[in-house]
Design a protein around this motif. Structure first.
Motif, PDB file in Angstrom:
ATOM      1  N   SER A  37      -2.810 -45.348  -5.992  1.00  0.00           N
ATOM      2  CA  SER A  37      -1.337 -46.034  -6.460  1.00  0.00           C
ATOM      3  C   SER A  37      -1.275 -47.032  -6.674  1.00  0.00           C
ATOM      4  CB  SER A  37      -0.978 -46.543  -4.457  1.00  0.00           C
ATOM      5  OG  SER A  37      -1.470 -48.059  -4.791  1.00  0.00           O
ATOM      6  N   MET A  38      -1.971 -47.589  -7.735  1.00  0.00           N
ATOM      7  CA  MET A  38      -2.239 -48.895  -9.617  1.00  0.00           C
ATOM      8  C   MET A  38      -1.306 -47.630  -9.735  1.00  0.00           C
ATOM      9  SD  MET A  38      -4.673 -51.364 -10.446  1.00  0.00           S
ATOM     10  CE  MET A  38      -5.362 -50.250 -11.387  1.00  0.00           C
ATOM     11  N   LEU A  39      -2.537 -46.613  -9.753  1.00  0.00           N
ATOM     12  CA  LEU A  39      -2.588 -45.354 -10.744  1.00  0.00           C
ATOM     13  C   LEU A  39      -1.069 -44.738 -10.818  1.00  0.00           C
ATOM     14  CD1 LEU A  39      -5.640 -43.881 -11.748  1.00  0.00           C
ATOM     15  CD2 LEU A  39      -5.131 -45.930 -12.872  1.00  0.00           C
ATOM     16  N   LEU A  40      -0.591 -44.182  -9.903  1.00  0.00           N
ATOM     17  CA  LEU A  40       1.168 -44.085  -9.929  1.00  0.00           C
ATOM     18  C   LEU A  40       1.656 -44.993 -10.094  1.00  0.00           C
ATOM     19  CD1 LEU A  40       1.107 -42.747  -6.107  1.00  0.00           C
ATOM     20  CD2 LEU A  40       1.178 -41.594  -9.013  1.00  0.00           C
ATOM     21  N   VAL A  62     -11.562 -60.151 -12.257  1.00  0.00           N
ATOM     22  CA  VAL A  62     -12.173 -59.014 -13.356  1.00  0.00           C
ATOM     23  C   VAL A  62     -11.476 -57.386 -13.430  1.00  0.00           C
ATOM     24  CG1 VAL A  62     -14.907 -57.905 -13.789  1.00  0.00           C
ATOM     25  CG2 VAL A  62     -14.294 -60.268 -12.715  1.00  0.00           C
ATOM     26  N   ILE A  63     -11.108 -56.602 -12.332  1.00  0.00           N
ATOM     27  CA  ILE A  63     -10.187 -55.806 -13.069  1.00  0.00           C
ATOM     28  C   ILE A  63      -9.360 -55.319 -13.921  1.00  0.00           C
ATOM     29  CG2 ILE A  63     -10.109 -53.573 -11.845  1.00  0.00           C
ATOM     30  CD1 ILE A  63     -11.696 -53.655  -9.519  1.00  0.00           C
ATOM     31  N   THR A  64      -8.705 -56.832 -13.705  1.00  0.00           N
ATOM     32  CA  THR A  64      -6.873 -57.151 -14.161  1.00  0.00           C
ATOM     33  C   THR A  64      -7.922 -57.214 -15.696  1.00  0.00           C
ATOM     34  OG1 THR A  64      -6.145 -57.278 -11.800  1.00  0.00           O
ATOM     35  CG2 THR A  64      -5.006 -58.731 -13.950  1.00  0.00           C
ATOM     36  N   ALA A  65      -8.305 -58.292 -15.287  1.00  0.00           N
ATOM     37  CA  ALA A  65      -9.461 -58.792 -16.890  1.00  0.00           C
ATOM     38  C   ALA A  65      -9.511 -57.464 -18.165  1.00  0.00           C
ATOM     39  CB  ALA A  65     -10.301 -59.809 -16.761  1.00  0.00           C
ATOM     40  N   ALA A  66     -10.027 -56.603 -17.192  1.00  0.00           N
ATOM     41  CA  ALA A  66     -10.291 -55.139 -17.797  1.00  0.00           C
ATOM     42  C   ALA A  66      -9.351 -54.669 -18.513  1.00  0.00           C
ATOM     43  CB  ALA A  66     -11.519 -54.341 -16.659  1.00  0.00           C
ATOM     44  N   TRP A  67      -7.931 -54.506 -17.003  1.00  0.00           N
ATOM     45  CA  TRP A  67      -6.790 -53.636 -17.817  1.00  0.00           C
ATOM     46  C   TRP A  67      -6.235 -53.986 -18.953  1.00  0.00           C
ATOM     47  CZ3 TRP A  67      -4.747 -49.148 -17.205  1.00  0.00           C
ATOM     48  CH2 TRP A  67      -5.781 -48.146 -15.893  1.00  0.00           C
ATOM     49  N   ALA A  68      -6.456 -55.555 -19.176  1.00  0.00           N
ATOM     50  CA  ALA A  68      -6.014 -56.497 -19.658  1.00  0.00           C
ATOM     51  C   ALA A  68      -6.674 -56.468 -21.834  1.00  0.00           C
ATOM     52  CB  ALA A  68      -5.742 -58.171 -19.669  1.00  0.00           C
ATOM     53  N   ALA A  77     -10.771 -48.280 -18.746  1.00  0.00           N
ATOM     54  CA  ALA A  77      -9.507 -49.069 -17.605  1.00  0.00           C
ATOM     55  C   ALA A  77      -9.517 -48.664 -16.265  1.00  0.00           C
ATOM     56  CB  ALA A  77      -8.403 -49.223 -17.541  1.00  0.00           C
ATOM     57  N   ILE A  78      -9.394 -47.013 -16.316  1.00  0.00           N
ATOM     58  CA  ILE A  78      -9.320 -46.598 -14.771  1.00  0.00           C
ATOM     59  C   ILE A  78     -11.286 -46.334 -14.312  1.00  0.00           C
ATOM     60  CG2 ILE A  78      -9.696 -43.714 -13.796  1.00  0.00           C
ATOM     61  CD1 ILE A  78      -7.188 -43.893 -15.703  1.00  0.00           C
ATOM     62  N   ARG A  79     -11.347 -45.755 -14.977  1.00  0.00           N
ATOM     63  CA  ARG A  79     -13.305 -45.789 -14.713  1.00  0.00           C
ATOM     64  C   ARG A  79     -14.089 -46.940 -14.572  1.00  0.00           C
ATOM     65  NH1 ARG A  79     -16.122 -40.957 -18.739  1.00  0.00           N
ATOM     66  NH2 ARG A  79     -15.232 -39.770 -17.790  1.00  0.00           N
ATOM     67  N   PHE A  80     -13.915 -48.587 -15.175  1.00  0.00           N
ATOM     68  CA  PHE A  80     -13.985 -49.802 -14.510  1.00  0.00           C
ATOM     69  C   PHE A  80     -13.140 -49.866 -13.704  1.00  0.00           C
ATOM     70  CE2 PHE A  80     -14.459 -54.084 -14.192  1.00  0.00           C
ATOM     71  CZ  PHE A  80     -15.489 -54.783 -14.988  1.00  0.00           C
ATOM     72  N   THR A  81     -12.516 -49.212 -13.259  1.00  0.00           N
ATOM     73  CA  THR A  81     -11.405 -49.833 -12.460  1.00  0.00           C
ATOM     74  C   THR A  81     -12.468 -48.760 -10.679  1.00  0.00           C
ATOM     75  OG1 THR A  81      -9.627 -50.489 -13.177  1.00  0.00           O
ATOM     76  CG2 THR A  81      -9.288 -49.804 -10.778  1.00  0.00           C
ATOM     77  N   GLN A  82     -12.780 -48.014 -10.818  1.00  0.00           N
ATOM     78  CA  GLN A  82     -14.005 -47.262  -9.916  1.00  0.00           C
ATOM     79  C   GLN A  82     -14.932 -47.710  -9.266  1.00  0.00           C
ATOM     80  OE1 GLN A  82     -13.154 -43.048 -11.518  1.00  0.00           O
ATOM     81  NE2 GLN A  82     -11.075 -42.858 -10.879  1.00  0.00           N
TER      82      GLN A  82
END
Length: 185
Positions: A2-5, A125-131, A166-171
């Motif tokens: 849902s985040m990717l949506l 950490v995940i949000t920082a990766a997206w940043a 970022a997607i791969r890191f999130t997973q």
């Protein structure tokens, strides 16, 4: 998922910009963002999210400005504004103590997980990766604008690599941290 949506309005903007132009693309993305916002507001078990609020404000604000100022942005100029705006939204979510991934994670995990050690840290950490990914996209946009000799594929490659990374890191990262916490006992 849902985040990717939540990033679909950015895809709609990119596609419509090429077909219809900047202002219609900004309006379409703003309307789709608003629809996601209303869906989350009205759906049981869902919450209105910082990213979706920011997306509505970003696309809506840019559309209103472009219409009011009769501005004609280049593709790279509008892309820079959208990517920079997205970076600001993500950084603001961290500054207010609500990293944007936290709201999506809470919808996918039971409440007892929310209080476990590391849950908030993982989302920070995940949000920082997206940043970082969005910052790389902004830098690529700036490079494309101020170094016009760079081939267009460079900017596209940086954007794709940043988003895929970022997607791969999130997973990957939550799984790694859960395994690390289990091993620690």
């Amino acid at each position: 998922m849902s985040m990717l949506l939540a990033f679909v309005p950015f895809i709609v903007f990119a596609v419509f910009d090429r077909i219809l132009g900047v202002v219609p693309a900004l309006c379409a993305a703003a309307l789709l963002s608003a629809a996601f916002l209303v869906r989350d507001w009205l759906s049981p078990g869902r919450t209105v999210k910082v990213l979706e609020i920011g997306t509505v404000l970003l696309f809506g604000g840019l559309a209103v400005f472009a219409l009011a100022a009769h501005t004609e942005w280049s593709l790279l100029g509008v892309r820079l504004r959208v990517d920079a705006g997205l970076l600001v939204v993500v950084l603001a979510s961290m500054l207010i103590g609500q990293p944007f991934t936290l709201q999506y994670a809470k919808e996918q995990t039971p409440p007892e997980v929310w209080t476990q050690p590391g849950f908030r840290r993982i989302n920070n950490v995940i949000t920082a990766a997206w940043a970082v990914a969005f910052a790389l996209m902004v830098l690529a946009d700036v490079a494309m604008i101020y170094m016009p000799a760079l081939p267009l594929w460079v900017g596209i490659a940086v954007t794709v690599a940043a988003i895929v990374g970022a997607i791969r890191f999130t997973q990957w990262y939550p799984q790694r941290m859960r395994a690390k916490l289990r091993a620690a006992g």
